[in-house]
Write an enzyme that holds these catalytic residues in place. Structure first.
Site, PDB file in Angstrom:
ATOM      1  N   SER A  27      60.245  17.983  64.596  1.00 31.56           N
ATOM      2  CA  SER A  27      59.192  18.190  65.607  1.00 31.56           C
ATOM      3  C   SER A  27      59.669  17.684  66.960  1.00 31.56           C
ATOM      4  CB  SER A  27      57.939  17.407  65.193  1.00 31.56           C
ATOM      5  OG  SER A  27      57.505  17.878  63.929  1.00 31.56           O
ATOM      6  N   GLY A  83      64.302  15.227  66.058  1.00 31.13           N
ATOM      7  CA  GLY A  83      64.598  14.463  67.267  1.00 31.13           C
ATOM      8  C   GLY A  83      64.331  12.993  67.029  1.00 31.13           C
ATOM      9  N   LYS A  95      60.733   6.970  66.134  1.00 30.20           N
ATOM     10  CA  LYS A  95      60.217   8.333  66.271  1.00 30.20           C
ATOM     11  C   LYS A  95      58.700   8.266  66.372  1.00 30.20           C
ATOM     12  CE  LYS A  95      61.679  11.505  63.408  1.00 30.20           C
ATOM     13  NZ  LYS A  95      61.602  12.447  64.557  1.00 30.20           N
ATOM     14  N   GLU A 104      57.365  13.780  58.961  1.00 28.80           N
ATOM     15  CA  GLU A 104      58.801  13.720  59.308  1.00 28.80           C
ATOM     16  C   GLU A 104      59.537  12.813  58.332  1.00 28.80           C
ATOM     17  OE1 GLU A 104      58.293  12.307  63.322  1.00 28.80           O
ATOM     18  OE2 GLU A 104      58.889  14.242  64.164  1.00 28.80           O
TER      19      GLU A 104
HETATM   20  O1  DER Z   1      57.817  12.689  67.713  1.00 30.79           O
HETATM   21  C1  DER Z   1      58.972  12.782  67.254  1.00 30.79           C
HETATM   22  O2  DER Z   1      59.391  12.097  66.288  1.00 30.79           O
HETATM   23  C2  DER Z   1      59.943  13.671  67.992  1.00 30.79           C
HETATM   24  O3  DER Z   1      61.035  14.000  67.157  1.00 30.79           O
HETATM   25  C3  DER Z   1      60.411  12.878  69.194  1.00 30.79           C
HETATM   26  O4  DER Z   1      60.787  11.617  68.744  1.00 30.79           O
HETATM   27  C4  DER Z   1      61.564  13.515  69.931  1.00 30.79           C
HETATM   28  O5  DER Z   1      61.026  14.526  70.701  1.00 30.79           O
HETATM   29  P1  DER Z   1      61.868  15.154  71.935  1.00 30.79           P
HETATM   30  O6  DER Z   1      63.069  15.829  71.284  1.00 30.79           O
HETATM   31  O7  DER Z   1      60.897  16.120  72.553  1.00 30.79           O
HETATM   32  O8  DER Z   1      62.262  14.020  72.842  1.00 30.79           O
END
Ligand code: DER
Length: 216
Positions: A27, A83, A95, A104
């Site tokens: 996500s 991410g 995260k 996740e």
């Molecule tokens: O919410 C999450 O865990 C997402 O992976 C975040 O940590 C990273 O989001 P981004 O790639 O938009 O910075």
């Protein structure tokens, strides 16, 4: 630029896709770029790939982009990508800026390996330097959890995550609230100790999962 950096790691992930893969779909904005790159390959090469989304956001993106999906109940991810908000020198992650850390973590814990897609801005020397640790809490346990957290080593601030486009707190996909907990020091047992508090459903601390950092 960090957009180009994000695209580079997204393309790197797309290169890892094999016919028949079941892939955990992360996500956030970087994971979205990787999903787009994967779907492009799937369509160009006509290969059979299924995604296991880690949030409603990822589910919707898979649907809009046309990637078939399955679930942890019906399948097991061969690998995944996601991410992160912070990565430290011991490959521990924060995260959960997106509030999806429960799903996740289930997908990451189920996959053989998860590629963590980050640009340089996510690499920190001290975990907790830039982001609070989101702690997903059953709303009935707020006072219990807050009182336990106040006695927790390293905790300097606790804030309920409030919604912006609706009144009241953010309510997660699991129906819980999120306490954003600021630490000046996150020790080795922090993830386990947080989960030990009754009413804590999940945290945004990810330590010791099979990950590989993809950063440029
Ligand atoms: O919410 C999450 O865990 C997402 O992976 C975040 O940590 C990273 O989001 P981004 O790639 O938009 O910075």
């Amino acid at each position: 630029s960090n957009k180009e950096e994000k695209q580079q790691v997204a393309d790197q992930v797309a290169g890892k896709v094999r016919d028949g893969d079941v892939i955990g779909i992360g996500s956030g904005s970087t994971a979205f770029l990787a999903l787009q790159a994967i779907v492009q390959r799937v369509k160009e090469e006509g290969i059979d790939v299924k995604g296991i989304p880690t949030s409603k956001e990822a589910e919707l993106n898979c649907s809009v982009l046309g990637l078939p999906t399955t679930t942890l109940i019906d399948s097991k991810p061969d690998w995944g990508f996601d991410g992160a908000d912070e990565v430290d020198g011991e490959y521990r992650l924060i995260k959960g800026r997106g509030g999806a850390m429960l799903r996740e973590k289930l997908v990451m814990a189920s996959a053989e390996k998860t590629y963590i897609l980050v640009d340089q801005s996510k690499i920190v020397t001290r975990l907790g330097e830039k982001f609070a640790v989101p702690v997903e809490v059953d709303a009935r346990a707020i006072h219990l959890v807050e009182s336990k957290l106040e006695a927790f080593s390293g905790v300097t601030d606790i804030k309920m995550r409030m919604a912006e486009k609706k009144d009241g707190p953010v309510i997660t996909e699991g129906g819980h609230v999120i306490l954003d907990v600021t630490f000046d020091n996150i020790d080795a047992d922090a993830e386990k100790d947080l989960k030990g508090i009754p009413g804590v459903v999940e945290t945004g601390l990810f330590a010791g999962y099979p990950i590989e950092i993809l950063s440029v």
